[in-house]
Motif scaffolding. Structure first.
Motif, short mmCIF file in Angstrom:
data_model
loop_
_atom_site.label_atom_id
_atom_site.label_comp_id
_atom_site.label_asym_id
_atom_site.label_seq_id
_atom_site.Cartn_x
_atom_site.Cartn_y
_atom_site.Cartn_z
N UNK A 1 1.15 -1.14 0.49
CA UNK A 1 0.44 0.59 0.16
C UNK A 1 0.60 1.33 -0.06
N UNK A 2 -0.12 2.69 -0.17
CA UNK A 2 0.61 3.82 0.08
C UNK A 2 0.94 4.48 1.89
N UNK A 3 1.62 4.81 1.77
CA UNK A 3 2.39 5.28 3.55
C UNK A 3 2.98 6.87 3.52
N UNK A 4 2.16 7.29 4.26
CA UNK A 4 3.08 8.96 4.65
C UNK A 4 4.10 8.37 5.66
N UNK A 5 5.24 9.99 5.42
CA UNK A 5 6.37 9.34 6.14
C UNK A 5 5.65 9.86 7.56
N UNK A 6 6.22 8.60 8.40
CA UNK A 6 6.14 8.42 9.97
C UNK A 6 7.39 9.00 10.56
N UNK A 7 6.88 9.80 12.55
CA UNK A 7 8.61 8.95 12.59
C UNK A 7 8.12 7.85 13.14
N UNK A 8 7.19 7.75 13.58
CA UNK A 8 6.87 6.09 14.28
C UNK A 8 7.39 4.63 13.24
N UNK A 9 7.36 3.38 13.69
CA UNK A 9 7.80 2.79 11.96
C UNK A 9 6.57 1.93 11.44
N UNK A 10 6.09 1.93 10.77
CA UNK A 10 5.19 1.11 10.41
C UNK A 10 5.28 -0.41 10.28
N UNK A 11 4.45 -1.00 9.82
CA UNK A 11 4.46 -2.24 9.44
C UNK A 11 3.91 -3.55 8.64
N UNK A 12 3.54 -3.89 8.25
CA UNK A 12 2.63 -4.82 6.77
C UNK A 12 2.74 -5.89 7.23
N UNK A 13 2.08 -6.74 7.92
CA UNK A 13 1.62 -8.00 7.95
C UNK A 13 0.83 -8.98 6.84
N UNK A 14 1.78 -9.72 6.16
CA UNK A 14 0.61 -10.82 5.77
C UNK A 14 -0.13 -11.64 5.76
N UNK A 15 -1.11 -12.05 4.78
CA UNK A 15 -2.31 -12.89 5.11
C UNK A 15 -1.10 -14.01 5.43
N UNK A 16 -2.16 -15.46 6.41
CA UNK A 16 -1.40 -16.48 6.57
C UNK A 16 -0.91 -17.53 5.56
N UNK A 17 0.30 -17.94 5.63
CA UNK A 17 0.77 -19.40 4.81
C UNK A 17 1.02 -20.43 5.56
N UNK A 18 0.99 -21.34 4.91
CA UNK A 18 1.06 -22.86 5.37
C UNK A 18 2.43 -23.58 5.07
N UNK A 19 3.30 -23.89 5.73
CA UNK A 19 4.30 -24.13 5.20
C UNK A 19 4.50 -25.72 5.27
N UNK A 20 5.56 -25.57 3.82
CA UNK A 20 5.73 -26.84 3.58
C UNK A 20 5.54 -29.05 5.17
N UNK A 21 4.40 -29.67 5.13
CA UNK A 21 4.42 -30.34 4.74
C UNK A 21 4.97 -31.96 4.23
N UNK A 22 5.75 -32.74 5.53
CA UNK A 22 5.93 -34.23 4.80
C UNK A 22 6.83 -34.34 4.95
N UNK A 23 7.98 -35.63 5.29
CA UNK A 23 9.28 -35.66 4.85
C UNK A 23 9.85 -35.13 3.60
#
Length: 201
Positions: free
Chosen positions: A145-167
């Motif tokens: 997305x688009x973000x304005x300047x800020x003195x604070x740290x901003x963050x982005x969190x992705x949607x959940x992903x599933x780690x692969x499984x099985x040998x």
């Protein structure tokens, strides 16, 4: 996991990160953005809310850093566990040696912490490509997305992903990450590594 690639590309090749047919709008300063569309009351209020304090002063968090976006940290977020973090503010060439262990089949999210300074940044995008033994196995592209300047740290969190499984899925994976934007500025690119194991140990 996300879409699967069948051909090996340079993970940081410009055309592989950016849509060749997409034309980003021209860059504008905060003053130009505020001056435009003054007759549209709802749009004017939206821009005031988005830009906040950036309207009245240029926000500079690190005067020695000329970048508009300073990427600080990547974290793997798993419910019930402490976040596993990569510090992106130092020598990123060492990150490959820092191995994340991920339990197979677990749900996880990726969080990017960053600072925006000097000017508004348009269309931030996070692209992550995963390889196993040099062969591409996964690609994630997230519109941040688009973000304005800020003195604070901003963050982005992705949607959940599933780690692969099985040998077959257990083992070490290398990842190439790019934080870029609509104007094709690459704010940071870095490589890191994780290992899928049967358990966290």
């Amino acid at each position: 996991m996300a879409e699967t690639e069948t051909q090996h590309h340079d993970p940081h090749h410009d055309e592989d990160v950016h849509d060749a047919n997409y034309q980003a709008p021209p860059e504008k300063t905060i003053e130009e953005l505020m001056a435009a569309d003054q007759e549209d009351e709802s749009l004017r209020r939206y821009k005031e809310a988005l830009l906040g304090a950036a309207q009245s002063e240029m926000i500079i968090v690190d005067p020695n850093d000329q970048r508009k976006v300073i990427v600080k940290k990547l974290a793997l977020v798993v419910d019930g566990r402490d976040d596993m973090e990569l510090d992106l503010s130092g020598d990123i060439s060492k990150l490959k040696k820092q191995l994340f262990v991920i339990k197979e089949g677990v749900q996880y999210k990726v969080r990017i912490d960053f600072i925006v300074q000097r000017e508004i940044v348009h269309g931030l995008k996070y692209v992550q490509k995963t390889y196993r033994m040099g062969v591409p196995v996964d690609k994630m592209t997230h519109m941040v997305g688009s973000y304005p300047p800020k003195k604070e740290i901003q963050f982005y969190l992705t949607p959940a992903e599933e780690a692969p499984s099985g040998m077959v899925s257990r083992g070490t994976y290398s990842v190439s990450s790019v934080f870029t934007d609509d104007d094709k500025h690459i704010h940071l690119k870095w490589d890191w590594t994780f290992e899928i194991k049967k358990d966290w140990a």
